[in-house]
Design a protein around this motif. Structure first.
Motif, PDB file in Angstrom:
ATOM      1  N   PHE A  36       0.834  -1.204   0.000  1.00 29.62           N
ATOM      2  CA  PHE A  36       0.000   0.000   0.000  1.00 29.62           C
ATOM      3  C   PHE A  36       0.863   1.246   0.000  1.00 29.62           C
ATOM      4  O   PHE A  36       1.905   1.304   0.655  1.00 29.62           O
ATOM      5  CB  PHE A  36      -0.910   0.025   1.231  1.00 29.62           C
ATOM      6  CG  PHE A  36      -1.794   1.243   1.300  1.00 29.62           C
ATOM      7  CD1 PHE A  36      -2.972   1.295   0.584  1.00 29.62           C
ATOM      8  CD2 PHE A  36      -1.428   2.342   2.069  1.00 29.62           C
ATOM      9  CE1 PHE A  36      -3.786   2.426   0.629  1.00 29.62           C
ATOM     10  CE2 PHE A  36      -2.235   3.468   2.129  1.00 29.62           C
ATOM     11  CZ  PHE A  36      -3.413   3.516   1.396  1.00 29.62           C
TER      12      PHE A  36
ATOM     13  N   THR B 134       0.257   5.832  -0.916  1.00 33.02           N
ATOM     14  CA  THR B 134      -0.540   6.909  -1.487  1.00 33.02           C
ATOM     15  C   THR B 134       0.371   7.813  -2.313  1.00 33.02           C
ATOM     16  O   THR B 134       1.596   7.788  -2.162  1.00 33.02           O
ATOM     17  CB  THR B 134      -1.221   7.736  -0.390  1.00 33.02           C
ATOM     18  OG1 THR B 134      -0.223   8.375   0.414  1.00 33.02           O
ATOM     19  CG2 THR B 134      -2.093   6.860   0.497  1.00 33.02           C
TER      20      THR B 134
ATOM     21  N   GLU C 142      -5.770   2.485  -3.595  1.00 37.46           N
ATOM     22  CA  GLU C 142      -6.959   3.314  -3.416  1.00 37.46           C
ATOM     23  C   GLU C 142      -6.836   4.513  -4.358  1.00 37.46           C
ATOM     24  O   GLU C 142      -6.042   5.429  -4.135  1.00 37.46           O
ATOM     25  CB  GLU C 142      -7.067   3.777  -1.966  1.00 37.46           C
ATOM     26  CG  GLU C 142      -8.353   4.498  -1.632  1.00 37.46           C
ATOM     27  CD  GLU C 142      -9.566   3.582  -1.645  1.00 37.46           C
ATOM     28  OE1 GLU C 142     -10.685   4.111  -1.763  1.00 37.46           O
ATOM     29  OE2 GLU C 142      -9.412   2.345  -1.528  1.00 37.46           O
TER      30      GLU C 142
ATOM     31  N   THR D 127      -6.553   8.300  -3.497  1.00 42.53           N
ATOM     32  CA  THR D 127      -5.326   8.855  -2.925  1.00 42.53           C
ATOM     33  C   THR D 127      -4.175   8.892  -3.920  1.00 42.53           C
ATOM     34  O   THR D 127      -3.087   9.367  -3.586  1.00 42.53           O
ATOM     35  CB  THR D 127      -4.873   8.030  -1.705  1.00 42.53           C
ATOM     36  OG1 THR D 127      -4.449   6.730  -2.150  1.00 42.53           O
ATOM     37  CG2 THR D 127      -5.982   7.895  -0.686  1.00 42.53           C
TER      38      THR D 127
ATOM     39  N   GLU E 284      -5.102  11.837   1.334  1.00 42.77           N
ATOM     40  CA  GLU E 284      -4.128  10.979   1.999  1.00 42.77           C
ATOM     41  C   GLU E 284      -3.856  11.416   3.439  1.00 42.77           C
ATOM     42  O   GLU E 284      -3.181  10.721   4.185  1.00 42.77           O
ATOM     43  CB  GLU E 284      -2.827  10.916   1.207  1.00 42.77           C
ATOM     44  CG  GLU E 284      -2.036  12.200   1.169  1.00 42.77           C
ATOM     45  CD  GLU E 284      -0.774  12.076   0.324  1.00 42.77           C
ATOM     46  OE1 GLU E 284      -0.499  10.975  -0.197  1.00 42.77           O
ATOM     47  OE2 GLU E 284      -0.058  13.081   0.174  1.00 42.77           O
TER      48      GLU E 284
ATOM     49  N   ALA F 248      -8.095   4.818   6.313  1.00 40.43           N
ATOM     50  CA  ALA F 248      -7.412   3.523   6.291  1.00 40.43           C
ATOM     51  C   ALA F 248      -8.289   2.431   6.897  1.00 40.43           C
ATOM     52  O   ALA F 248      -8.320   1.293   6.401  1.00 40.43           O
ATOM     53  CB  ALA F 248      -6.088   3.617   7.039  1.00 40.43           C
ATOM     54  N   GLU F 249      -9.005   2.771   7.948  1.00 45.37           N
ATOM     55  CA  GLU F 249      -9.881   1.789   8.587  1.00 45.37           C
ATOM     56  C   GLU F 249     -10.950   1.300   7.616  1.00 45.37           C
ATOM     57  O   GLU F 249     -11.286   0.105   7.594  1.00 45.37           O
ATOM     58  CB  GLU F 249     -10.536   2.406   9.821  1.00 45.37           C
ATOM     59  CG  GLU F 249     -11.419   1.433  10.583  1.00 45.37           C
ATOM     60  CD  GLU F 249     -12.039   2.054  11.819  1.00 45.37           C
ATOM     61  OE1 GLU F 249     -12.751   1.336  12.549  1.00 45.37           O
ATOM     62  OE2 GLU F 249     -11.826   3.266  12.064  1.00 45.37           O
TER      63      GLU F 249
ATOM     64  N   VAL G 252       4.167  -1.147   3.587  1.00 51.23           N
ATOM     65  CA  VAL G 252       3.523   0.163   3.465  1.00 51.23           C
ATOM     66  C   VAL G 252       4.582   1.186   3.064  1.00 51.23           C
ATOM     67  O   VAL G 252       5.610   1.317   3.727  1.00 51.23           O
ATOM     68  CB  VAL G 252       2.835   0.586   4.775  1.00 51.23           C
ATOM     69  CG1 VAL G 252       2.179   1.957   4.616  1.00 51.23           C
ATOM     70  CG2 VAL G 252       1.798  -0.459   5.185  1.00 51.23           C
TER      71      VAL G 252
ATOM     72  N   VAL H 190      -3.146   8.402   6.306  1.00 52.72           N
ATOM     73  CA  VAL H 190      -3.619   7.139   5.737  1.00 52.72           C
ATOM     74  C   VAL H 190      -2.561   6.035   5.831  1.00 52.72           C
ATOM     75  O   VAL H 190      -2.861   4.946   6.331  1.00 52.72           O
ATOM     76  CB  VAL H 190      -4.123   7.332   4.293  1.00 52.72           C
ATOM     77  CG1 VAL H 190      -4.542   5.991   3.695  1.00 52.72           C
ATOM     78  CG2 VAL H 190      -5.314   8.295   4.276  1.00 52.72           C
ATOM     79  N   PRO H 191      -1.326   6.233   5.390  1.00 54.10           N
ATOM     80  CA  PRO H 191      -0.350   5.138   5.568  1.00 54.10           C
ATOM     81  C   PRO H 191      -0.042   4.831   7.031  1.00 54.10           C
ATOM     82  O   PRO H 191       0.169   3.661   7.382  1.00 54.10           O
ATOM     83  CB  PRO H 191       0.900   5.640   4.821  1.00 54.10           C
ATOM     84  CG  PRO H 191       0.692   7.098   4.621  1.00 54.10           C
ATOM     85  CD  PRO H 191      -0.765   7.320   4.578  1.00 54.10           C
TER      86      PRO H 191
ATOM     87  N   GLU I  36      -2.142   5.055   9.611  1.00 61.75           N
ATOM     88  CA  GLU I  36      -3.261   4.296  10.151  1.00 61.75           C
ATOM     89  C   GLU I  36      -3.415   2.946   9.457  1.00 61.75           C
ATOM     90  O   GLU I  36      -3.936   1.994  10.061  1.00 61.75           O
ATOM     91  CB  GLU I  36      -4.537   5.123  10.057  1.00 61.75           C
ATOM     92  CG  GLU I  36      -4.489   6.349  10.974  1.00 61.75           C
ATOM     93  CD  GLU I  36      -5.727   7.223  10.891  1.00 61.75           C
ATOM     94  OE1 GLU I  36      -6.698   6.832  10.214  1.00 61.75           O
ATOM     95  OE2 GLU I  36      -5.720   8.311  11.511  1.00 61.75           O
ATOM     96  N   MET I  37      -2.961   2.850   8.209  1.00 57.88           N
ATOM     97  CA  MET I  37      -2.941   1.548   7.546  1.00 57.88           C
ATOM     98  C   MET I  37      -2.013   0.600   8.309  1.00 57.88           C
ATOM     99  O   MET I  37      -2.382  -0.542   8.619  1.00 57.88           O
ATOM    100  CB  MET I  37      -2.471   1.702   6.108  1.00 57.88           C
ATOM    101  CG  MET I  37      -2.461   0.420   5.295  1.00 57.88           C
ATOM    102  SD  MET I  37      -4.094  -0.259   4.949  1.00 57.88           S
ATOM    103  CE  MET I  37      -4.768   0.999   3.869  1.00 57.88           C
TER     104      MET I  37
END
Length: 249
Positions: free
Chosen positions: A35, A37, A62, A65, A84, A90-91, A107, A116-117, A119-120
């Motif tokens: 993953f 962004t 995604e 992003t 992003e 991310a959830e 990641v 986002v990254p 929380e991913m």
């Protein structure tokens, strides 16, 4: 060349560790979620699918992003750069998948500071999924983290690979120009992910567990290329289908 040399000199241990994790997961029939962004999506695309790659790396892309081909206007960079940084996204992305401790994740985030990254990685590790972070230590520690947790991507990883890129990413000074040009992170990411890919293949091959490798007809002939393409995509579909969240889970 200096940047790649620095990576070679300093990142042997984490790259070897990442390949070891990937080989264990892919050899066991699982997936390595990937993953990123923005431009960090390039690392995801470089792993799979393309010539010289094989199933097991599971791209999670995604588009909201990453899609900013038009730059300005609808689907432009303003929106992508805003999205992003959105907490909670991310959830929602991870809610599509069955997160299994037998899988792993890589990641990508050069800055390691966007929500986002971060929380991913947080969500994956909470589910027991080992996380490899690919980031730049100079970038990520140049400023205080803005995420409410006060953390960076590197804080939520089992293995951290440092891209060694400078603050601001750009490598070259041009006479008469105050700002440097020529960002190095894409070059660094592509080198790192292909090193992981090759080392993982070496480990899998030692155990006779390499999945079908997508190969050009110019190299293996049209019939064999078609066979490998079909086999690789069916194998990817099988693995990807297993990690899609099912009713009741």
């Amino acid at each position: 060349m200096e940047l790649l040399g620095e990576i070679e000199r300093t990142q042997e241990a984490p790259i070897a560790a990442a390949a070891g994790i990937a080989a264990r997961v892919i050899g066991g029939g699982g997936v390595v979620h990937t993953f990123g962004t923005g431009h960090s999506r390039m690392g995801v695309e470089e792993l799979f699918p393309r010539y010289g790659s094989y199933p097991g790396f599971h791209p999670v892309v995604e588009l909201s992003t990453t899609f900013y081909t038009q730059v300005a206007g609808a689907n432009g960079m303003r929106q992508a750069m805003f999205i992003e940084r959105v907490e909670g996204l991310a959830e929602q992305i991870l809610a599509n998948y069955e997160l299994r401790p037998t899988d792993a994740a890589i990641v990508f985030s050069v800055s390691g500071l966007n929500a986002v990254p971060i929380e991913m990685a947080m969500g994956l590790r909470k589910a027991g999924v080992p996380v490899v972070a690919v980031t730049s230590s100079r970038e990520t520690y140049a400023v205080e983290p803005g995420h409410p947790s006060g953390t960076r991507l590197a804080d939520h990883a089992d293995v951290v690979i440092d891209l060694r890129t400078p603050v601001g990413d750009a490598l070259c000074r041009v006479e008469g120009l105050a700002e440097p040009v020529g960002p190095g992170s894409t070059l660094a990411v592509v080198a790192v992910v292909n090193e992981i890919k090759v080392r993982t293949a070496e480990l899998l091959a030692a155990d006779g567990l390499v999945p079908p490798v997508i190969s050009s007809a110019k190299l293996v002939g049209r019939q064999r290329s078609d066979e490998l393409f079909e086999a690789a995509y069916l194998e990817h579909a099988r693995r990807a289908g297993e990690v899609l969240r099912k009713p009741g889970l």
